[in-house]
Design an enzyme around this catalytic site. Structure first.
Site, PDB file in Angstrom:
ATOM      1  N   HIS A 126       0.873  -1.240   0.058  1.00 41.88           N
ATOM      2  CA  HIS A 126       0.062   0.086   0.201  1.00 41.88           C
ATOM      3  C   HIS A 126       0.746   1.152   0.187  1.00 41.88           C
ATOM      4  CE1 HIS A 126      -2.256   3.233   2.316  1.00 41.88           C
ATOM      5  NE2 HIS A 126      -3.147   2.784   1.397  1.00 41.88           N
ATOM      6  N   GLU A 154       1.986   1.821  -3.544  1.00 42.84           N
ATOM      7  CA  GLU A 154       0.984   2.325  -4.497  1.00 42.84           C
ATOM      8  C   GLU A 154       0.826   3.831  -4.245  1.00 42.84           C
ATOM      9  OE1 GLU A 154      -3.413   3.613  -3.320  1.00 42.84           O
ATOM     10  OE2 GLU A 154      -3.299   1.589  -2.885  1.00 42.84           O
ATOM     11  N   HIS A 155       1.138   4.466  -2.848  1.00 45.86           N
ATOM     12  CA  HIS A 155       1.114   5.928  -2.820  1.00 45.86           C
ATOM     13  C   HIS A 155       2.340   6.544  -3.505  1.00 45.86           C
ATOM     14  CE1 HIS A 155      -1.922   6.917   0.601  1.00 45.86           C
ATOM     15  NE2 HIS A 155      -1.996   5.736   0.209  1.00 45.86           N
ATOM     16  N   GLU A 211      -3.959   7.940   7.300  1.00 46.05           N
ATOM     17  CA  GLU A 211      -5.061   6.962   6.701  1.00 46.05           C
ATOM     18  C   GLU A 211      -5.404   5.714   7.569  1.00 46.05           C
ATOM     19  OE1 GLU A 211      -5.656   4.285   2.497  1.00 46.05           O
ATOM     20  OE2 GLU A 211      -4.018   5.685   2.944  1.00 46.05           O
TER      21      GLU A 211
END
Length: 463
Positions: free
Chosen positions: A83, A86-87, A163
């Protein structure tokens, strides 16, 4: 600054003639009507797969690149790396800054995003059909040329920690992660996709960059596109983008196959209670389901629809309509390559959680013992078939189906075939899968303000 792929050598001349490019292999997987709905698949030298579906009645295209990597591919120390990466792929390449990437798609009124799951990651852009070459160039550049800049790694760390905090502030979301951990434990599938505060803080730029180089090889990538497009044009533009980045250097490389295998789900009958000062208590009651490769998944989908998939479902009628105990109550399935989960969710006032749980348990036990009526099964089949069609009415959903078909099943299934499989489910099929799945001892996850007496009663309910 680093790049993930080596530059490709320029074509050379031999005996006065240029060396021919290795040929791509293209097949038509699904033949549509007058071109509409036609699905084609090309494998480029280097192992990159490109799959498109033509939808000439729209003026848009959704273009995506899928990576066969998710949180289940992480070690405990790397939890959250997929993840995090991904950012970072949005944060700049050798050709574009982070602002350039976002501005390119914003300027043409498109949208761009990405998501990370437990078994795959997807980056996509939805644009007008005339702007598809731009979308291809931008997304391919992100996937093949990310810098993983140290400064961006540190800046984005704070964003990801926020997040995680945002997710933990939403107990209706967080309880599903808790339930997955309850059944699967501290395993790659049981750990959270976002990682934890501790693991995200500990991830270094070098470890993320190594993860990128290992998992974003063309043999592990799948390109999908759906909308008003030409398959040949998409193949040509994608190949140009990847060759420019030096990403197709191994002409004999073969695509990595879809995941298979079997694993044992953690023993049932477990309970995890998380005491939080919330206005509602949130619970998930469930048990092991079936894997996405199991043919019983069609019957289990019908079963879930009848139990908690709509306003006429048993759980909705019993919990909300007849007794007014909850606003939201539903059932769902989660399927992975080698296991699956079946769960029932409800959110209610803390003082009513034991009543809600008792009703859910009684309904599951009753259906496990006696099955559903023929009328319930036929209604659920109609609902599932209709929602499947309606869910594929936009190019983004079609692009999603193409990517999952290649990565998860290793084949493409037409809409008609999917509907045939749903409509072929019989009441006896549903009774058998209900007895198998719902007859197992359930596990329970709860988030909410629970006193000691309530916690004790909840533990008794699943003992």
């Amino acid at each position: 600054m680093t790049r993930s792929f080596r530059p490709t050598a320029r074509p050379t001349a031999m005996e006065g003639r240029a060396v021919a490019r290795p040929r791509a292999v293209t097949k038509t997987l699904i033949e549509g009507h007058n071109g509409a709905g036609t699905v084609r698949r090309t494998v480029l030298p280097g192992g990159l797969r490109i799959i498109t579906e033509t939808v000439p009645t729209v003026r848009s295209v959704t273009f995506g690149i899928w990576a066969r990597v998710g949180s289940r591919d992480e070690t405990p120390a790397l939890n959250g790396a997929t993840h995090y990466l991904e950012h970072l792929l949005f944060k700049g390449t050798r050709r574009r800054s982070a602002l350039d990437i976002s501005a390119a798609v914003d300027t043409v009124g498109g949208e761009m995003n990405a998501f990370t799951a437990k078994e795959y990651t997807c980056y996509y852009a939805r644009v007008l059909d005339a702007d598809l070459p731009l979308a291809i160039d931008v997304v391919c550049d992100m996937l093949t040329g990310s810098l993983i800049d140290p400064g961006e790694v540190e800046a984005e760390r704070g964003v990801i920690l926020e997040e995680i905090a945002m997710t933990e502030d939403d107990p209706g979301d967080c309880v599903h992660d808790l339930f997955t951990q309850t059944l699967l434990g501290d395993s790659p599938l049981g750990r959270p996709v976002l990682g934890t505060v501790e693991t995200v803080k500990a991830l270094t730029r070098d470890r993320i960059a190594r993860f990128y180089r290992r998992h974003y090889d063309p043999t592990r990538l799948v390109v999908t596109a759906a909308g008003n497009l030409s398959h040949a044009d998409v193949v040509r533009q994608v190949r140009t983008a990847f060759e420019r980045a030096g990403a197709l250097t191994r002409a004999d490389a073969q695509p990595v196959p879809h995941r298979t295998g079997e694993r044992a789900v953690r023993a049932a009958g477990r309970i995890d209670l998380l005491d939080r000062r919330t206005e509602q208590a949130h619970l998930v009651l469930g048990m092991p389901g079936v894997s996405r490769l199991d043919e019983r998944r069609w019957a289990l989908g019908v079963l879930s629809s009848a139990l908690g998939g709509g306003m006429s479902s048993r759980l909705f009628q019993e919990v909300r309509e007849k007794r007014g105990l909850a606003y939201s109550v539903y059932s769902y399935t989660s399927a992975f390559a080698d296991c699956g989960l079946f769960g029932v969710y409800a959110g209610c006032r803390p003082g009513q959680i034991n009543d809600v749980l008792a009703i859910c348990r009684d309904q599951l036990a009753q259906v496990a013992a006696d099955g559903l009526t023929d009328e319930e099964v036929h209604r659920a089949i109609g609902q599932l078939a209709g929602s499947t069609v309606l869910g594929l009415e936009d190019t983004g959903a079609v692009m999603h189906r193409l990517g999952k078909g290649e990565l998860c099943w290793g084949r493409q299934m037409s809409l008609d075939e999917m509907l045939d499989r749903i409509r072929a489910v019989t009441p006896q099929d549903v009774r058998e899968v209900a007895a198998e799945v719902l007859g197992r001892r359930p596990s329970l996850s709860v988030i909410g303000p629970l006193n000691g007496r309530q916690a004790g009663r909840l533990e008794e309910a699943v003992s």
